[in-house]
Scaffold this active site. Structure first.
Site, PDB file in Angstrom:
ATOM      1  CG  ASP A  18      -1.882   1.160   1.270  1.00 38.86           C
ATOM      2  OD1 ASP A  18      -2.348   1.568   0.189  1.00 38.86           O
ATOM      3  OD2 ASP A  18      -2.165   1.693   2.356  1.00 38.86           O
ATOM      4  CB  SER A  19       0.246   4.798  -0.408  1.00 42.81           C
ATOM      5  OG  SER A  19      -0.830   4.942   0.517  1.00 42.81           O
ATOM      6  CE1 TYR A  50       2.082   5.172  -3.867  1.00 35.67           C
ATOM      7  CE2 TYR A  50       0.779   3.433  -4.867  1.00 35.67           C
ATOM      8  CZ  TYR A  50       1.995   3.914  -4.432  1.00 35.67           C
ATOM      9  OH  TYR A  50       3.114   3.137  -4.551  1.00 35.67           O
ATOM     10  N   GLY A  51      -3.517   8.794  -3.595  1.00 30.74           N
ATOM     11  CA  GLY A  51      -4.792   9.380  -4.026  1.00 30.74           C
ATOM     12  C   GLY A  51      -4.689  10.793  -4.560  1.00 30.74           C
ATOM     13  CB  CYS A  81      -3.250   0.213  -2.571  1.00 30.47           C
ATOM     14  SG  CYS A  81      -3.315   1.902  -3.179  1.00 30.47           S
ATOM     15  CG  ASN A  82      -9.805   0.283  -2.534  1.00 29.27           C
ATOM     16  OD1 ASN A  82     -10.737  -0.348  -3.004  1.00 29.27           O
ATOM     17  ND2 ASN A  82      -9.424   0.144  -1.276  1.00 29.27           N
ATOM     18  CB  THR A  83      -5.222   4.591  -5.196  1.00 30.83           C
ATOM     19  OG1 THR A  83      -5.996   5.099  -4.100  1.00 30.83           O
ATOM     20  CG2 THR A  83      -4.940   5.693  -6.174  1.00 30.83           C
ATOM     21  CD  GLU A 170       0.258   6.483   6.256  1.00 30.98           C
ATOM     22  OE1 GLU A 170       1.409   6.317   6.693  1.00 30.98           O
ATOM     23  OE2 GLU A 170      -0.430   5.544   5.806  1.00 30.98           O
ATOM     24  CB  CYS A 203      -9.400   4.444   0.863  1.00 29.70           C
ATOM     25  SG  CYS A 203      -7.732   4.870   1.419  1.00 29.70           S
ATOM     26  CB  THR A 204      -6.591  -0.395   2.448  1.00 30.62           C
ATOM     27  OG1 THR A 204      -5.524   0.392   1.894  1.00 30.62           O
ATOM     28  CG2 THR A 204      -7.089  -1.380   1.405  1.00 30.62           C
ATOM     29  CG  HIS A 205      -4.893   4.777   4.640  1.00 33.54           C
ATOM     30  ND1 HIS A 205      -4.416   4.330   3.439  1.00 33.54           N
ATOM     31  CD2 HIS A 205      -3.818   5.221   5.331  1.00 33.54           C
ATOM     32  CE1 HIS A 205      -3.102   4.508   3.403  1.00 33.54           C
ATOM     33  NE2 HIS A 205      -2.714   5.035   4.543  1.00 33.54           N
TER      34      HIS A 205
HETATM   35  N1  DGL Z   1      -4.782   3.028   1.012  1.00 34.12           N
HETATM   36  C1  DGL Z   1      -4.808   3.425  -0.330  1.00 34.12           C
HETATM   37  C2  DGL Z   1      -6.094   3.085  -1.048  1.00 34.12           C
HETATM   38  O1  DGL Z   1      -6.709   2.103  -0.688  1.00 34.12           O
HETATM   39  C3  DGL Z   1      -4.112   4.695  -0.754  1.00 34.12           C
HETATM   40  C4  DGL Z   1      -4.302   5.934   0.064  1.00 34.12           C
HETATM   41  C5  DGL Z   1      -3.452   7.083  -0.456  1.00 34.12           C
HETATM   42  O2  DGL Z   1      -2.205   6.953  -0.430  1.00 34.12           O
HETATM   43  O3  DGL Z   1      -4.009   8.090  -0.914  1.00 34.12           O
HETATM   44  O4  DGL Z   1      -6.491   3.709  -1.987  1.00 34.12           O
END
Ligand code: DGL
Length: 291
Positions: A18-19, A50-51, A81-83, A170, A203-205
Site C-alpha cells: 500500500d502507500s 497515492y490518491g 490499495c484501492n487506488t 498515517e 480505501c484501505t486506510h
Molecule cells: N490506502 C490506499 C487506497 O486504498 C491509498 C491511500 C493514499 O495513499 O491516498 O487507496
C-alpha cells in the site's frame, strides 16, 4: 490458469503493498486466515498519498513495487490499495508474468453484494475513496455491472472522495476527535440527502476510522473489503497449488520507502505484534534492493 507445484514456490512469501499503513487492514485479515504463509509488506510512503498523484505516477510507482516483489521472489502480489487496484492492476498483471496479482476492488464489490442481498429496492451505495479512485470511476462502472451479472438490481452509486482521512491514519490519530469532525465534514451532507444503505470503505486506510464514519452515517452499513479479499486469496492459493504446507509461524518482513518516525510503532500497534525492524528501501533502483 497457471499451475504451480514446486516446493520453492509454495514456501515463497506473499507480497502485500500500500502507500502506507492502510494495507495493514488487509494484512491483518490475511495473517488471521493464512497463518502458515509468510508475508513481505511494503509501504511506499515516499510516494504517498497515492490518491493525490496523477494516474501516470500511480502506475509508475505501482509497477516499481511489483518489480520489488519480483526481485524478492514472492509467489503472489496483493495490492492492498484501492487506488493502485483502480489504476494499475492490468499493467501489473502483465509485468508480473506468471505471478498472480490480486487487487482489492473485486473483494469490496463482493462484500457489498453480500450485504445488499436482503435489500428489496436497488441499493444506494456510497463509495468512500481517495481522489484518484473517485476520478477513475471504477466503482461506478463495476458495481452496476457485477450486481447485474449476479441478478441483483443495479445499485445507485454515490462516490465521495475523503482523501484527508489518509493522513489522519498515517499520523496514528484514528481515535482523535479530529477524525469525527473530518467525517462529518465529508459525509454530513450525504447523510441528509442520499442517506445510503451501505458505504464501501474503498480505501484501505478508512477501516481505522470506522467509528467516526459510522457516527456520520449511522443508518449505513459499512463495508470493508479485507475479509472477502483474504478468502479470495486463500481460494486462489489452493487452486494454484501455491499454499504453504509447512507448519511454522508466519514470517513477516516490513519495508518502507521513507523512514518516517513512529512507523515501526504504528505497525506494531495495528498488528499487535513486536517487530525487529522496518527495512528502508529505495525502490526506484530495482537492482539495489536491500534484502
Ligand atoms: N490506502 C490506499 C487506497 O486504498 C491509498 C491511500 C493514499 O495513499 O491516498 O487507496
Amino acid at each position: 490458469m497457471p499451475e504451480y507445484n514446486n516446493a520453492a514456490d509454495k514456501a515463497a512469501p506473499i507480497g502485500v503493498f500500500d502507500s502506507g499503513l492502510g494495507g495493514l487492514t488487509v494484512l491483518r485479515e490475511l495473517m488471521a486466515l493464512l497463518p502458515q504463509e509468510d508475508f513481505l509488506y511494503l509501504a511506499d510512503n515516499a510516494n504517498a498519498p497515492y490518491g493525490r498523484n496523477s494516474p501516470a505516477k500511480v502506475r509508475r510507482d505501482t509497477l516499481n513495487n511489483v518489480d520489488f516483489f519480483i526481485q524478492h521472489g514472492v509467489k503472489m502480489i496483493i495490492f492492498a490499495c484501492n487506488t493502485s487496484s483502480a489504476i494499475a492492476l492490468e499493467a501489473a498483471d502483465e509485468r508480473a508474468g506468471s505471478i498472480p496479482v490480486i487487487g482489492v476492488i473485486k473483494a469490496g464489490i463482493i462484500a457489498a453484494m453480500e450485504v445488499s442481498g436482503d435489500l428489496k429496492a436497488p441499493a444506494k451505495i456510497a463509495v468512500l475513496a481517495t481522489e484518484a479512485t473517485v476520478n477513475n470511476g471504477v466503482f461506478s462502472r463495476e458495481l452496476p455491472r457485477v450486481f447485474a451479472e449476479n441478478d441483483l438490481p443495479e445499485p445507485i452509486v454515490i462516490q465521495q472522495a475523503c482523501q484527508d482521512f489518509v493522513q489522519v491514519v498515517e499520523d496514528g490519530k484514528w481515535d482523535d476527535p479530529l477524525a469525527d469532525d473530518m467525517a462529518e465534514h465529508y459525509l454530513g451532507e450525504m447523510r441528509t440527502s442520499e442517506n445510503p444503505d451501505l458505504a464501501i470503505l474503498a480505501c484501505t486506510h478508512f477501516p481505522f476510522l470506522e467509528n467516526s464514519i459510522q457516527k456520520a452515517l449511522p443508518d449505513s452499513e459499512l463495508v470493508d473489503c479485507s475479509k472477502a479479499l483474504a478468502l479470495e486469496v486463500k481460494e486462489l492459493l489452493l487452486s494454484f497449488n501455491l499454499h504453504n504446507e509447512k507448519k511454522h509461524d508466519s514470517e513477516l518482513k516490513f519495508f518502507v520507502t521513507e523512514d518516517t518516525s513512529g512507523i515501526k510503532q504504528n505497525i506494531e500497534r495495528i498488528l499487535d505484534i513486536e517487530i525487529e525492524r522496518v527495512h528502508h528501501v529505495d525502490i526506484k533502483n530495482a537492482e539495489e534492493f536491500e534484502r
